[in-house]
Write an enzyme that holds these catalytic residues in place. Structure first.
Site, short mmCIF file in Angstrom:
data_model
loop_
_atom_site.label_atom_id
_atom_site.label_comp_id
_atom_site.label_asym_id
_atom_site.label_seq_id
_atom_site.Cartn_x
_atom_site.Cartn_y
_atom_site.Cartn_z
N ASN G 10 0.80 -1.22 0.00
CA ASN G 10 0.00 0.00 0.00
C ASN G 10 0.83 1.27 0.00
OD1 ASN G 10 -2.70 -1.25 0.14
ND2 ASN G 10 -2.06 -1.93 2.15
N TYR G 22 -0.76 9.60 6.81
CA TYR G 22 0.51 9.31 6.17
C TYR G 22 1.15 10.51 5.48
CZ TYR G 22 -1.01 4.54 7.04
OH TYR G 22 -1.43 3.39 7.65
N ALA G 76 1.71 -3.11 6.82
CA ALA G 76 0.88 -3.93 7.69
C ALA G 76 1.45 -5.33 7.90
CB ALA G 76 -0.54 -4.03 7.13
#
Lengths: 144, 144, 144, 144, 144, 144, 144, 144, 144, 144, 144, 144
Positions: G10, G22, G76
């Protein structure tokens, strides 16, 4: 001697509800067997069934004055109703918790009873017979 | 009908051990009451007491051929002996677990029984009477 | 004054078993040191070692009548034997639990003792000296 | 041989604070008994009491140069002070953790000591005698 | 090369006990197959079965001097016997843990083995063949 | 630009304390390196070390008025001091948490920082260099 | 000196994806800043981005021969990919884990990194600057 | 009647620290309101604020002789300071724990108070008014 | 008989990766040993190695039509890939999970396999020999 | 100003139910004290008691239009009734949760309130006085 | 309106894989039914199936520009793929998670979806119909 | 075909209660939309709302004879009412659980439904549309 039997939620469906777990005996049949045994033992017995947690608490409160012992099958409330546990703890007469099936052999959430700790004793796994065992035991306890 | 009663660890001290929890009745007195009731019910009864987990398993195995039902008070083994649980599960006759005190009202570690899930039923909190309740119930179960 | 020392499972291998953890002292050497100290203190001492949980319970029961104090190193049984914990709780004389190594500095499962809660006191981490410390303390406790 | 004894929080109230748990002996009396025993054993002893975690760490640091062994009763800090655990781990001399009461027999939160894992040994449950046991053991350890 | 095979609790009932899980092969048949394979491989083999935890520890201790490798099926003790785990850890020869059924596919409590961590290797799910696989592997390991 | 560096408990022992984990660099050497780098970057720097939780909180409070950024190595307090976490959260200037060792690769209790969530950023595992990385980053952050 | 930068899942969407967390800097801008800094430091740098766990493992394996250090932002995957953790552990060159946001201040599941324990160091919370801090630190580490 | 009010860590910043949670009232204003109310009620009141755990324990100890009741806002120490909990338990006068914000509606770690169990009562969520409610209640309690 | 062997992530590095845990045997050597044994047993064998979870699932799916049995070493995916567990469960041929090291003796996160429950059996701890044991067992299982 | 007081399950038994915990004051006496105080404060007050969870939810809903503030003692429902928590959250007027006993000092299951997080404030441990404290505080809150 | 349907791992085997759980409908049949319904609703639909986590993330990223809504059946990735959860969270169009079976009625590990929290809605238990329900709902949502 | 819709606790407040979560649509509007859709589909529909757990159980029991399918939104009871779960399990007609909001995206306690496991299917996150989706699906299920 006067004994109150409190049947908890969903027990009114006994006989038709999941008979592979709870058997084919109906609540009326259990009550009849209890009545017969009570008569035999010289006990004055009343049975009542409630799906509502509050109604069970009310029934227990009412028992404070009028009964010498209580049998309760809290059904699924056994697993979370601290309010019923408190109501049982507020009684001065002996209370026995009964279950038709042996909860220890079923789903994880059924292995814990938060109400049993407020009772005098616990009987599970004997079908309708669980009630009769509790009734006879209570008679002996109250007499002694 | 033949019934075996297996008393688990520390039960030989009954009567002198923490009488505020377990009462003053001795194991001999419980056995005598069981014998009298068995005689009354026409049941052939043998009782045995073992402190060792392995001896309890041996006794259960031996019961496979010679008894029609078993009553077991696994004492503290109830809380961790998966080996006794497996031995009970290997029997084909009904087994009932009994406890003198109402474990649900005691320390946290006593609230879980790993052996009860292998049994037919469970009775706790009635002192020595727990055994008698189990005995009568087993007779009715085996007969039916 | 009479003291019983109960050594638990695997302690018979002391000296050869994982000496980097348990040291090179053998059980015989620990017993000899205990005997010498007992003599010095005017204590009548007996030591016994059992790998079986049931045998340890039997030994503790026997101590009820014959000893004034007990020292027990339950070994790995400390971490799960509620049956031994119950046996200790049934004694009327003081019991001290000892361990050779400092369990708090080892694997997670060794950091919990289910038996220590039934004892008077707990000593761990001093090798064979743990026993001697318990012996002297028990003498003072029983005398006082 | 020089030994430092560090008494942790609330120990200054010993004797008046919950005597049913901690006994009626005061900290001054424990210190006096320690001093007498140290004199008897030829040990140079200093005792200090601090309620503050930082002060206990300071005391331990100071011990690095000046003492041959340390006895610490971290009191309630035993259950959460990783900072004291680190201070103990930074010492090169042996440290023994002592407690007056047998923590294994008390509330759940008292059954875990995060500081004990940094120590050489652990003594609990003997009242003021716990310190004396540690003192004698340390002398033998340092000598050997 | 000498190999000891230790069968744990309830395995004596193999063939009659819950055959839908454990199969219909008896322990005698497994032992016969092991003996034949051992003969074929030039291995001196002895098998023993114990329901008692202490007896299993004794058997393992005895193996210290007399065998070059051990195969153990700890049965339900695998899930809680830290005492057997310690006994395995005290051996200097390789030990392999075997199980008839694939424990990972059964009840939650069977998915953890506290004894396996003390072993060289682990084989589960192949019925009586699990033992034969362990036997052949041990021969190759000891030879290499 | 003014930056405060707060060193937490036991860091005063750096260089002598468990050098296999924390390295041989002393706190004075780290401070010297920080001072040199600060001079190079045109930053006014002050460093302070405290073993006491309360003193660290006081230092952070004082920083509210006098500094433009803070670097904190909370040492073991990182794992439980919600009071320090609250003090950091009460600052309006950016705070960076640093650790000498890579806590993720150490004991379980060191893998959680309750203070890091109140900070702007986190640097761990680079020894004394962790501070320098934080210092340079803070200069860029404050400038931007 | 050659350094590989691995951007995880991502991160290709940086700048458009949840900019409040972000930031608005794109991955191309971070890569450009890294390239410029690498040039300045005399480092040969390559960056790569992969959404697939397997591709990240492949990239890390390839780095074994061709790079002197690795910077990884596992995204993640940091929270569950033990496979990436193993791949990092298999490298012989230093690896630094970086994150744009300060994970300690976000959802519970982001507070644990299973990959960080296999790394040399960890930097989080400085946006794109986290990478630059890691790059400079790695140069100093490899040089020293 | 004499009452001691102990304000815990970070409360000195009240009014400027996260006013969206703690309000804009300063500690001086709270103290003034307390003083006025105390005067009105005929109570002799002293307030004190400490960031250090040890100083709070000292203050509580001092209260043993000189005060009839204590109000404590342990701030973040409420969530982990068993040492303060022990200090409260050592007092013989009633202690009430107060918090400005309703901790039950905040982060998970704030929902547990390890100190509240040692107190007489608990008031949270009323801002500075929490103190006044405790003060009036304590007067009634001590009088009765 | 046709058997597929699926090697999971990081196994391509065998021999160079952490040889103190995984040994010095390379994957090529394991494959060669497998091929030789397969030839000896009359088994048609194919081996494949994938770092990507999706590729492992694809390989398992392809095996549905073309192979009579599967051996899988899921590497670290064993600890979290429910997707691979589902893929194994969708096969109709027997699958055996193998691991080189004895996972029960390693870090906590390696002690649980979420894939093993979908397999027929499990072999761990025998290095490259784990595969050979699985191969021979599968031949006997498929034949029987 | 109008205030509704909702008493939860078992509170109708106050005075006779476990007076060692809940005191000898009856609910009628508490209501009388509340009425008197309300009159004194110029508040229009209504009190209601329900054992049924649903009736408590209904009462809370009805309060939406007719009251300016609510005091609720959810009794044991505090520990599990997310439905009551949702009903409280749906009110626009301030709600204060009160308990007679200090729940933090009782059984573990009583230390968590799932309803308190939906309230404005929380008062526990002052017996019937808890209600009066809430009443006065609500008046001040609504006025401000 | 354009809708993307992403089928996760093992769904390509639908119809043959565990039909007692997932039914006999194949993925081609589900896709055909979706296409027909899409045509009926005037929706432009594309379906895609991936076993690889990375490929699913890629497909979701691609959907950012080209589709107005997404339906995803993450299969087993639902239980652990925070990377897919992040990819969903990075989309600006509504995403609905669907499952064929009612996960709440299956194994424990299937009862938690870490991806559902990033979605607009969730439909489970209706077999292939789950997709159609999501499709119609998305049309209404996008239109409104 | 006859369908019963059971709305659980607090749903009567829909439209005014936390509209940022539950929307501004009232329960009357949802019921009207359901009625219109039912008419369109030729379904006989009745809706009912209960705040009381017992009333919901009663309604479900009554549905046993009179309805062909049930839609239930158990509200907060979904998170703890094993009694409602048992009532659903006792029905022979299909039951679908619906929720207005996507519970997976809300507080932790809302992510578990103990009632969903007794249902046929589950729909969440589509506001009032969740009911319509369930209604159409049930018609197709009952017809097939």
């Amino acid at each position: 001697m006067r004994v109150l039997v409190v049947h908890g939620p969903n027990l009114n469906l006994l006989g038709e509800r999941q008979p592979e777990i709870y058997g084919t005996q109906t609540l009326a049949e259990i009550d009849a067997a209890l009545m017969q045994e009570a008569k035999h033992l010289g006990i004055e017995l009343r049975t009542t069934q409630h799906n509502a947690e509050g109604a069970i608490i009310d029934a227990l409160h009412a028992a404070r004055e009028e009964y010498d012992a209580v049998i309760i099958n809290p059904g699924a409330y056994a697993h979370y109703s601290y309010a019923i546990a408190d109501a049982i703890a507020s009684l001065r007469v002996p209370v026995v918790e009964v279950h038709l099936s042996n909860l220890a052999a079923r789903e994880t959430h059924r292995r814990t009873s938060v109400t049993a700790g407020s009772c005098k004793g616990y009987v599970a796994g004997f079908g309708g017979r669980s009630y009769l065992m509790a009734l006879r035991a209570l008679q002996e306890i109250v007499k002694s």
